[in-house]
Design a protein around this motif. Structure first.
Motif, mmCIF file in Angstrom:
data_model
loop_
_atom_site.group_PDB
_atom_site.id
_atom_site.type_symbol
_atom_site.label_atom_id
_atom_site.label_comp_id
_atom_site.label_asym_id
_atom_site.label_seq_id
_atom_site.Cartn_x
_atom_site.Cartn_y
_atom_site.Cartn_z
ATOM 1 N N TYR A 95 0.801 -1.316 -0.136
ATOM 2 C CA TYR A 95 0.098 -0.242 -0.209
ATOM 3 C C TYR A 95 0.879 1.186 -0.099
ATOM 4 O O TYR A 95 1.666 1.481 0.834
ATOM 5 N N CYS A 96 0.768 2.077 -0.964
ATOM 6 C CA CYS A 96 1.400 3.460 -0.931
ATOM 7 C C CYS A 96 0.373 4.366 0.069
ATOM 8 O O CYS A 96 -0.800 4.084 0.247
ATOM 9 N N ALA A 97 1.231 5.187 0.838
ATOM 10 C CA ALA A 97 0.663 6.132 1.763
ATOM 11 C C ALA A 97 1.444 7.315 1.841
ATOM 12 O O ALA A 97 2.386 7.404 1.219
ATOM 13 N N ALA A 98 0.797 8.519 2.267
ATOM 14 C CA ALA A 98 1.359 9.653 2.133
ATOM 15 C C ALA A 98 0.670 10.626 3.122
ATOM 16 O O ALA A 98 -0.248 10.525 3.655
ATOM 17 N N SER A 99 1.502 11.313 3.818
ATOM 18 C CA SER A 99 1.335 12.458 4.754
ATOM 19 C C SER A 99 1.982 13.832 4.158
ATOM 20 O O SER A 99 3.007 13.679 4.069
ATOM 21 N N SER A 100 1.321 14.831 4.818
ATOM 22 C CA SER A 100 2.050 16.312 4.341
ATOM 23 C C SER A 100 2.630 16.544 5.776
ATOM 24 O O SER A 100 3.505 17.601 5.615
ATOM 25 N N TYR A 101 2.651 15.699 6.814
ATOM 26 C CA TYR A 101 3.436 16.329 8.009
ATOM 27 C C TYR A 101 4.332 15.227 8.793
ATOM 28 O O TYR A 101 5.017 15.678 9.607
ATOM 29 N N TYR A 102 3.989 14.046 8.507
ATOM 30 C CA TYR A 102 4.475 12.929 9.330
ATOM 31 C C TYR A 102 5.490 11.981 8.588
ATOM 32 O O TYR A 102 5.097 11.605 7.347
ATOM 33 N N PHE A 103 6.846 11.723 9.048
ATOM 34 C CA PHE A 103 7.812 10.842 8.281
ATOM 35 C C PHE A 103 7.969 9.732 9.332
ATOM 36 O O PHE A 103 8.853 10.034 10.401
ATOM 37 N N GLY A 104 7.327 8.528 9.103
ATOM 38 C CA GLY A 104 7.866 7.478 10.188
ATOM 39 C C GLY A 104 6.918 6.131 10.113
ATOM 40 O O GLY A 104 6.496 6.068 8.858
ATOM 41 N N LEU A 105 6.919 5.430 11.025
ATOM 42 C CA LEU A 105 6.214 4.271 10.847
ATOM 43 C C LEU A 105 4.928 4.082 11.508
ATOM 44 O O LEU A 105 4.268 2.866 11.279
ATOM 45 N N ASP A 106 4.290 4.916 11.898
ATOM 46 C CA ASP A 106 3.058 5.150 12.579
ATOM 47 C C ASP A 106 1.705 4.972 11.576
ATOM 48 O O ASP A 106 1.725 6.276 10.787
ATOM 49 N N GLY A 108 -1.009 5.028 11.577
ATOM 50 C CA GLY A 108 -2.397 5.771 11.927
ATOM 51 C C GLY A 108 -2.095 7.295 11.454
ATOM 52 O O GLY A 108 -3.033 8.205 11.587
ATOM 53 N N LEU A 109 -0.852 7.894 11.198
ATOM 54 C CA LEU A 109 -0.495 8.998 10.935
ATOM 55 C C LEU A 109 -0.209 9.479 9.524
ATOM 56 O O LEU A 109 -0.241 10.233 9.285
ATOM 57 N N TYR A 110 -0.865 8.478 8.807
ATOM 58 C CA TYR A 110 -0.715 8.698 7.095
ATOM 59 C C TYR A 110 -2.003 8.879 6.760
ATOM 60 O O TYR A 110 -3.132 8.199 6.945
ATOM 61 N N THR A 111 -2.506 9.979 6.075
ATOM 62 C CA THR A 111 -3.735 10.581 5.815
ATOM 63 C C THR A 111 -4.172 9.709 4.512
ATOM 64 O O THR A 111 -5.571 9.721 4.185
ATOM 65 N N TYR A 112 -3.152 9.582 3.537
ATOM 66 C CA TYR A 112 -3.795 9.231 2.390
ATOM 67 C C TYR A 112 -3.031 7.894 1.880
ATOM 68 O O TYR A 112 -1.857 7.613 2.250
ATOM 69 N N TRP A 113 -4.139 6.952 1.200
ATOM 70 C CA TRP A 113 -3.761 5.567 0.913
ATOM 71 C C TRP A 113 -3.994 5.316 -0.599
ATOM 72 O O TRP A 113 -5.175 5.582 -0.899
ATOM 73 N N GLY A 114 -3.122 4.353 -1.115
ATOM 74 C CA GLY A 114 -3.444 3.980 -2.416
ATOM 75 C C GLY A 114 -4.601 2.735 -2.357
ATOM 76 O O GLY A 114 -4.620 2.129 -1.204
ATOM 77 N N GLN A 115 -4.744 1.914 -3.357
ATOM 78 C CA GLN A 115 -5.651 0.814 -3.296
ATOM 79 C C GLN A 115 -4.947 -0.447 -2.803
ATOM 80 O O GLN A 115 -5.615 -1.423 -2.542
ATOM 81 N N GLY A 116 -3.711 -0.483 -3.131
ATOM 82 C CA GLY A 116 -3.032 -1.529 -2.756
ATOM 83 C C GLY A 116 -2.630 -2.355 -4.098
ATOM 84 O O GLY A 116 -3.467 -2.278 -4.899
ATOM 85 N N THR A 117 -1.645 -2.924 -4.178
ATOM 86 C CA THR A 117 -1.105 -3.806 -4.985
ATOM 87 C C THR A 117 -0.444 -5.217 -4.431
ATOM 88 O O THR A 117 0.589 -5.201 -3.710
ATOM 89 N N GLN A 118 -0.745 -6.345 -5.233
ATOM 90 C CA GLN A 118 -0.194 -7.340 -4.720
ATOM 91 C C GLN A 118 1.202 -7.717 -5.283
ATOM 92 O O GLN A 118 1.542 -7.513 -6.757
ATOM 93 N N VAL A 119 2.090 -8.261 -4.373
ATOM 94 C CA VAL A 119 3.560 -8.650 -4.708
ATOM 95 C C VAL A 119 3.282 -10.141 -4.296
ATOM 96 O O VAL A 119 3.394 -10.496 -3.137
#
Length: 123
Positions: A95-106, A108-119
Protein backbone atom coordinates in the motif's frame (compact mmCIF):
# COMPACT_ATOMS: atom_id res chain seq x y z
CA UNK A 1 -9.15 15.51 -2.37
CA UNK A 2 -5.70 13.98 -2.68
CA UNK A 3 -5.63 10.51 -4.18
CA UNK A 4 -2.78 8.05 -4.53
CA UNK A 5 -2.58 5.99 -7.68
CA UNK A 6 -0.48 2.86 -7.56
CA UNK A 7 0.85 0.66 -10.31
CA UNK A 8 3.24 -2.21 -10.62
CA UNK A 9 3.51 -5.36 -8.58
CA UNK A 10 2.86 -8.86 -9.87
CA UNK A 11 4.39 -12.28 -9.50
CA UNK A 12 8.04 -13.24 -9.69
CA UNK A 13 10.35 -16.02 -8.61
CA UNK A 14 12.73 -15.58 -5.71
CA UNK A 15 15.70 -13.49 -6.71
CA UNK A 16 13.70 -11.55 -9.27
CA UNK A 17 12.77 -7.89 -9.42
CA UNK A 18 9.61 -5.83 -9.49
CA UNK A 19 8.87 -2.12 -9.47
CA UNK A 20 6.05 -0.16 -7.85
CA UNK A 21 5.02 3.41 -8.49
CA UNK A 22 2.80 5.78 -6.56
CA UNK A 23 1.49 9.06 -7.89
CA UNK A 24 -0.30 11.87 -6.12
CA UNK A 25 -3.31 12.89 -8.14
CA UNK A 26 -3.51 16.44 -6.82
CA UNK A 27 -0.41 18.26 -5.70
CA UNK A 28 -2.00 19.99 -2.75
CA UNK A 29 1.06 20.33 -0.53
CA UNK A 30 4.59 21.52 -1.19
CA UNK A 31 6.07 18.31 0.18
CA UNK A 32 4.98 14.90 1.36
CA UNK A 33 6.21 11.85 3.11
CA UNK A 34 5.42 9.08 0.62
CA UNK A 35 6.15 5.44 0.90
CA UNK A 36 4.87 1.91 1.21
CA UNK A 37 3.44 -0.34 3.85
CA UNK A 38 2.85 -4.02 3.23
CA UNK A 39 0.52 -6.57 4.74
CA UNK A 40 0.79 -10.32 4.44
CA UNK A 41 -2.15 -12.57 5.32
CA UNK A 42 -2.54 -12.87 9.08
CA UNK A 43 0.04 -10.19 9.80
CA UNK A 44 -0.05 -6.54 10.72
CA UNK A 45 0.61 -3.85 8.16
CA UNK A 46 4.29 -2.90 8.37
CA UNK A 47 6.31 -0.01 7.04
CA UNK A 48 8.69 -0.79 4.20
CA UNK A 49 10.25 2.37 2.80
CA UNK A 50 9.57 6.09 2.99
CA UNK A 51 10.73 9.27 1.30
CA UNK A 52 10.33 12.88 2.36
CA UNK A 53 9.92 14.84 -0.85
CA UNK A 54 10.82 18.13 0.79
CA UNK A 55 14.36 17.21 1.83
CA UNK A 56 15.10 13.84 0.28
CA UNK A 57 15.29 11.86 3.53
CA UNK A 58 14.75 8.14 3.08
CA UNK A 59 13.95 5.30 5.40
CA UNK A 60 14.15 1.57 4.72
CA UNK A 61 13.04 -1.23 7.00
CA UNK A 62 15.90 -3.55 7.93
CA UNK A 63 14.20 -6.40 6.12
CA UNK A 64 14.47 -4.64 2.75
CA UNK A 65 17.62 -2.54 3.19
CA UNK A 66 20.05 -3.15 0.37
CA UNK A 67 17.39 -4.76 -1.84
CA UNK A 68 14.73 -2.06 -2.23
CA UNK A 69 15.42 1.43 -3.58
CA UNK A 70 13.24 4.52 -3.60
CA UNK A 71 13.55 7.04 -6.41
CA UNK A 72 11.79 10.10 -7.72
CA UNK A 73 13.36 10.64 -11.10
CA UNK A 74 10.66 12.71 -12.74
CA UNK A 75 7.72 14.57 -11.23
CA UNK A 76 8.06 15.23 -7.52
CA UNK A 77 4.62 13.78 -6.90
CA UNK A 78 5.49 10.32 -8.22
CA UNK A 79 7.60 7.87 -6.25
CA UNK A 80 9.08 4.56 -7.39
CA UNK A 81 10.12 1.53 -5.39
CA UNK A 82 12.54 -0.79 -7.14
CA UNK A 83 12.53 -4.20 -5.48
CA UNK A 84 15.47 -6.47 -6.26
CA UNK A 85 16.48 -9.88 -4.99
CA UNK A 86 12.94 -10.54 -3.89
CA UNK A 87 12.27 -13.23 -1.30
CA UNK A 88 9.14 -15.27 -0.59
CA UNK A 89 8.75 -13.35 2.67
CA UNK A 90 8.27 -10.17 0.63
CA UNK A 91 4.94 -11.56 -0.56
CA UNK A 92 2.22 -9.16 0.57
CA UNK A 93 -0.24 -6.50 -0.48
CA UNK A 94 1.72 -3.28 -0.82
CA UNK A 95 0.00 0.00 0.00
CA UNK A 96 1.26 3.42 -0.94
CA UNK A 97 0.73 6.01 1.78
CA UNK A 98 1.34 9.72 2.11
CA UNK A 99 1.34 12.36 4.79
CA UNK A 100 1.89 16.09 4.53
CA UNK A 101 3.43 16.33 8.02
CA UNK A 102 4.65 12.93 9.31
CA UNK A 103 7.71 10.86 8.40
CA UNK A 104 7.77 7.53 10.21
CA UNK A 105 6.27 4.10 10.80
CA UNK A 106 3.00 4.95 12.53
CA UNK A 107 0.46 3.97 9.91
CA UNK A 108 -2.25 5.81 11.85
CA UNK A 109 -0.61 9.13 10.99
CA UNK A 110 -0.78 8.67 7.24
CA UNK A 111 -3.70 10.52 5.74
CA UNK A 112 -3.74 9.21 2.20
CA UNK A 113 -3.67 5.60 1.02
CA UNK A 114 -3.54 3.86 -2.32
CA UNK A 115 -5.72 0.93 -3.27
CA UNK A 116 -2.95 -1.62 -2.79
CA UNK A 117 -1.10 -3.83 -5.23
CA UNK A 118 -0.16 -7.48 -4.79
CA UNK A 119 3.42 -8.68 -4.84
CA UNK A 120 3.89 -12.45 -4.89
CA UNK A 121 7.30 -14.09 -4.74
CA UNK A 122 7.53 -17.82 -5.28
CA UNK A 123 10.38 -19.99 -4.10
Amino acid sequence: QVQLVESGGGSVQAGGSLSLSCGVSRDRYSSYCMGWFRQAPGREREGVAFYWTGGGSKYYADSVKGRFTLSQPHAKNTLYLQMNNLKPEDTAMYYCAASSYYFGLDRGLYTYWGQGTQVTVSS
